[in-house]
Design an enzyme around this catalytic site. Sequence first.
Site, PDB file in Angstrom:
ATOM      1  N   GLY A  12      -5.467 -12.217   3.546  1.00 47.07           N
ATOM      2  CA  GLY A  12      -5.617 -12.355   2.092  1.00 47.07           C
ATOM      3  C   GLY A  12      -4.653 -11.465   1.325  1.00 47.07           C
ATOM      4  N   SER A  39      -9.644  -8.919   5.623  1.00 46.14           N
ATOM      5  CA  SER A  39     -10.378  -7.716   5.994  1.00 46.14           C
ATOM      6  C   SER A  39      -9.974  -6.566   5.085  1.00 46.14           C
ATOM      7  CB  SER A  39     -10.049  -7.379   7.451  1.00 46.14           C
ATOM      8  OG  SER A  39     -10.308  -6.032   7.704  1.00 46.14           O
ATOM      9  N   GLU A  49       7.252  -6.575  -5.215  1.00 45.63           N
ATOM     10  CA  GLU A  49       7.045  -6.690  -6.659  1.00 45.63           C
ATOM     11  C   GLU A  49       8.086  -7.540  -7.379  1.00 45.63           C
ATOM     12  OE1 GLU A  49       7.216  -2.504  -7.082  1.00 45.63           O
ATOM     13  OE2 GLU A  49       5.048  -2.273  -7.078  1.00 45.63           O
ATOM     14  N   LYS A  78      12.526 -10.903 -15.302  1.00 42.92           N
ATOM     15  CA  LYS A  78      13.642 -10.455 -14.455  1.00 42.92           C
ATOM     16  C   LYS A  78      14.796 -11.452 -14.594  1.00 42.92           C
ATOM     17  CE  LYS A  78      14.872  -9.739  -9.625  1.00 42.92           C
ATOM     18  NZ  LYS A  78      14.451  -9.891  -8.221  1.00 42.92           N
TER      19      LYS A  78
END
Length: 508
Positions: A12, A39, A49, A78
């Site tokens: 995830g 988990s 990023e 950006k």
Amino acid sequence: MNHIQKICILGGGTAGWMTAAGLAEKLKHSDIAITLIESEQIGTVGVGEATLPHIRYFNETLGIHEPTFMKATKATFKLGIEFCDWGKIGDRYIHPFGDFGQPINHISFHHFWVNARQSGDTTRLSDYSYPIIAAELGRFQYPDPDPSKIESTFGYAYQFDASLYAGFLRQHAEANGVTRIEGKATESQLDSETGFVKNLILENGEQISADLFVDCSGFRGVLIEQALKTGYEDWSEWLPCNRAIAVPTKSGPANLRPYTQATARTAGWQWRIPLQHRTGNGHVYWNEFISDDEALAQLMDNLDADPLADPKQLFFKTGKRKKLWHKNVVAIGLSGGFLEPLESTSIYLIQEGITELLQLFPDMYFPDSDIDEYNRRMDLHFDRVRDFLLLHYVATQREDSEMWRHFRSLTLPDSLQEKIDAWLHRGHIIKYEIGAFLPPSWVAVLVGQNLIPNNYDRRVDHLSEQEQFKTMEQIRKAVAFAAGNTAPQQDFINRIGANAALSPEASA
Ligand SMILES: Cc1cc2nc3c(=O)[nH]c(=O)nc-3n(C[C@H](O)[C@H](O)[C@H](O)COP(=O)(O)OP(=O)(O)OC[C@H]3O[C@@H](n4cnc5c(N)ncnc54)[C@H](O)[C@@H]3O)c2cc1C
């Protein structure tokens, strides 16, 4: 029943939730059940990023409202990446998401620039690029829909908090029916006849079965490697940087810049990524030529604001799985491979992995022809990113440290050598159907790192020099005028309602 009924996504992180959101959106009218296991105990890699413009299409496909997404992920716009000290120490150039000038008589603009340069003109190629001049001024606006205008000649991406992005996509995926299971997979069971993954066993004993598994478990590659032993193609020979240290800082002077910075260092390079609420920083390096302590010191000495957290160390080996799809497991994200983040390509590769999977979505027969086609296409995506990254290290005049001297004598992959040769010969960029980077990106890096072609497309000479220079001057002036009239990025973010500090969650 020969169609897939159950998909299980293991992981995830950004890859897991992008895959879940993408598959759930496209398969929402089917009866396929999608489960995602993650988990909290293991956590995510927690970096990543900066993005490429392709992500906008991914978000659009999901129907995501841009200002809402930008607020939620504290994103900035950006327009490209500024590379400092790559060709020579003191050099600076921006690789923009857009064109240089506009074609003249259907001939790429850079050929005219090469001709002018050979006649003694010293104008930078960058001065003909709207996204570069806007970026240098800290400005931003959407591309103009009128293709005749210079303000139409660019694309844009985002700089955002990738963990917040994963959380944002989770809401989207769950709203489309994805079931999330919190738990650690400790074992996988294979079918004795086919070798396909049948089940995942969680720490609490729960058993999760599926027809198709997507391995988004990060560097571990729990299914693609630990279970199926698919093998890894090690690309350290070409991209030897193998460690990184990341540290966030308070918003510094860089924060209003609509671009990422990548500054070359003695044994690697440093990133600076301005988000709305903080700056992401990191040092990617080759541990052969610098110790971890020295790498950390170089990073900390070159921050432009106070750190907000302890530095985090990461280890990696560049390369990719020998097969990104093997049996009934597709590896997407870091489980599939990793190429250093110099051109912000990992999230792009995740997106391509999802798109190709949807195009070649299997039935229970899992035909080899489709699996082979997926692997062929993904290999091309990876190969072309590798070549583009390597270009930054080899198109250089630097010889001031062992790492840079190493690159001066490297034998290049044929595909990259051919591209450089064609460029140097007459300014031609070999084009491919598959690959993240279009010709202007190659031109930006080649020219930015002082590899100037010996010649240009001779069709340029069909126009008199006087006409050429007049047209070029008009373009340069149009760029300067349009960029000068563009709003500062912060004003634009405020105007579209994307300022995270003004959202109700901002104080959380
Ligand atoms: C130094 C560095 C800088 C980067 N910068 C950029 C960038 O600027 N731009 C960009 O596009 N990309 C960047 N990346 C890449 C980017 O971080 C990743 O591509 C992205 O975060 C996706 O990671 P992931 O989801 O594949 O893996 P992870 O974030 O590692 O997620 C793995 C998931 O799998 C789960 N998991 C693992 N094992 C198990 C198990 N046994 N049971 C249950 N769950 C399990 C974990 O809990 C987690 O949820 C960077 C990477 C590094 C290393």
